[in-house]
Design an enzyme around this catalytic site. Structure first.
Site, PDB file in Angstrom:
ATOM      1  N   THR A 333       3.454  20.525   4.081  1.00  0.00           N
ATOM      2  CA  THR A 333       2.608  21.608   4.576  1.00  0.00           C
ATOM      3  C   THR A 333       1.553  21.933   3.536  1.00  0.00           C
ATOM      4  O   THR A 333       1.838  21.940   2.331  1.00  0.00           O
ATOM      5  CB  THR A 333       3.452  22.863   4.911  1.00  0.00           C
ATOM      6  OG1 THR A 333       2.588  23.898   5.381  1.00  0.00           O
ATOM      7  CG2 THR A 333       4.221  23.368   3.702  1.00  0.00           C
ATOM      8  N   HIS A 385      20.210  23.131  -1.174  1.00  0.00           N
ATOM      9  CA  HIS A 385      21.056  22.892  -2.344  1.00  0.00           C
ATOM     10  C   HIS A 385      22.452  22.407  -1.957  1.00  0.00           C
ATOM     11  O   HIS A 385      23.209  21.931  -2.813  1.00  0.00           O
ATOM     12  CB  HIS A 385      21.177  24.190  -3.161  1.00  0.00           C
ATOM     13  CG  HIS A 385      21.285  23.956  -4.641  1.00  0.00           C
ATOM     14  ND1 HIS A 385      21.751  22.784  -5.184  1.00  0.00           N
ATOM     15  CD2 HIS A 385      20.988  24.746  -5.703  1.00  0.00           C
ATOM     16  CE1 HIS A 385      21.745  22.866  -6.501  1.00  0.00           C
ATOM     17  NE2 HIS A 385      21.282  24.055  -6.835  1.00  0.00           N
TER      18      HIS A 385
END
Length: 414
Positions: A333, A385
């Site tokens: 993006t 994560h």
């Protein structure tokens, strides 16, 4: 002959759609391939066009109604409604058929003496009702004095129409807002915007999202672009050499080195993809969409730039297909085009990472012991994560930085 107008076939990832706008009403003439209705889904707005010259005879689903794949939403009759051209002299057979049908129903004729002789098409009557126009006061220019839609519109524009008598004002009517008072406007959220909100909330609430940052000296890429952009555009049929092609190719090479960043999560399973399908976020008036570049490992920079440009144009016009916005193993993006200096992009589920580009800004940097002004860009990598460790995320971002600061390594894949 009557024909069913059906909603398009939705892919498996789209359960249903919503009728956004009817561009044609029952009885209104329409030409072949002319837009009839917009259907909004979670990903894109789909257009339904007329199968032939004719007119809608019945609308089964109103604006705001939910429709399923291939569900019948309207009835269409080929040849009905006459010609779609805006010509006040239109007297096609379809119009005559509608006029004859209306003449049989005396209850629909106006009560005034002159108005009783007027013949109105359904479209003309609808416009007259909406603008409080007495059909008796409209001069018909159609066949046998028929009042056409254009006659009513011209009458309204000329200011000759007299509004119907206003209903008595309630005694407890609210006072008019004082001049200069603050106003508010309440509009329903579009289906696409609702879905975007749901996915963003899902990403923030169901993932262990973390963002790591770095910065890249864009000088080498800018010099390369400056040197070859004219020749590049000439050789590749007008395709401009931008920055996104370098970022996509750099990300592709980095994804090969770090498969976990290119993976996705499916419940308790990790899916490692042996290809690189990179989504490029594109902003439109209706919201953010992410068309996908397929197999970027096999694409040249020219192909990347050309495809992204095509995506941007079609996204603006609402022409992207659902299949072009599904899938993807990684997303890029670019908030820099709007002036963003730094941001933390949100994951595009079920992907596990997203790269954020930002504004190129000249800053004083220490280069070989000397302070120099360099065109710098901050990079942000948001990652899940649960699957990607901090070490992998940082090394992935460093790999992209090194590839962009020495673009020859992209070509050499080193």
């Amino acid at each position: 002959m009557s024909t069913d107008i059906k909603a398009p076939t939705f892919p498996e990832s789209v359960q249903d759609g919503t009728i956004a706008t009817w561009h044609k009403q029952p009885g209104e003439a329409v030409s072949r391939d002319e837009l009839i209705v917009d259907i909004e889904t979670d990903k894109v707005v789909l257009e339904v066009v007329a199968p032939a010259d004719g007119a809608l005879t019945e609308v089964l689903k109103g604006e705001g109604d939910t429709v399923l794949s291939n569900e019948v939403i309207a009835k269409f009759e080929a040849g009905a409604g006459g010609s779609a051209k805006a010509d006040s002299d239109s007297d096609e057979k379809g119009d005559a058929k509608e006029a004859s049908a209306e003449q049989k129903d005396d209850s629909s004729a106006p009560e005034s003496g002159d108005a009783g002789d007027k013949i109105l098409s359904p479209a003309a009557r609808k416009i007259a009702d909406e603008n409080n126009v007495n059909p008796a006061s409209v001069k018909g220019t159609g066949k046998d004095g028929r009042v056409t839609k254009e006659d009513v519109l011209n009458h309204v524009k000329s200011g000759d129409s007299k509004p119907a008598a206003a209903a008595p004002t309630p005694a407890a009517a609210a006072p008019a807002a004082p001049e200069g008072d603050r106003v508010e406007k309440r509009v329903p959220m579009t289906r696409l915007r609702k879905r975007i909100a749901e996915r963003l909330l899902e990403a923030t609430s169901t993932t262990a999202m973390l963002t790591t940052f770095n910065e890249v000296d864009m000088g080498p890429v800018m010099e390369l672009r400056k040197q070859y952009k004219d020749k590049f555009e000439k050789i590749h049929n007008g395709t401009r050499l931008g920055f996104m092609g370098f970022f996509v190719k750099a990300a592709t090479e980095a994804l090969k080195r770090f498969p976990a960043v290119n993976a996705s999560l499916d419940d308790n399973d990790v899916v490692y993809h042996g290809y690189q399908d990179i989504g490029v976020a594109v902003s439109t008036e209706k919201g953010l969409v992410v068309p996908v570049l397929r197999s970027t490992e096999n694409m040249s920079i020219a192909e990347v730039e050309s495809t992204i440009r095509d995506f941007g144009l079609r996204a603006r016009d609402g022409k992207l297909g659902i299949d072009e916005m599904t899938g993807g193993t990684f997303t890029i993006t670019n908030g820099g085009v709007f002036g963003s200096l730094l941001s933390t992009p949100i994951l595009n589920l079920p992907q596990t990472a997203i790269l954020g580009m930002h504004k190129i800004q000249e800053r004083p940097m220490a280069v070989n012991g000397e302070v120099k002004i360099r065109p710098m860009m901050y990079l942000a990598l948001s990652y899940d994560h649960r699957l990607i460790d901090g070490k992998e995320a940082v090394q992935f971002l460093v790999a992209i930085k090194e590839l962009l600061e020495d673009p020859a390594r992209i070509l050499l894949e080193i």
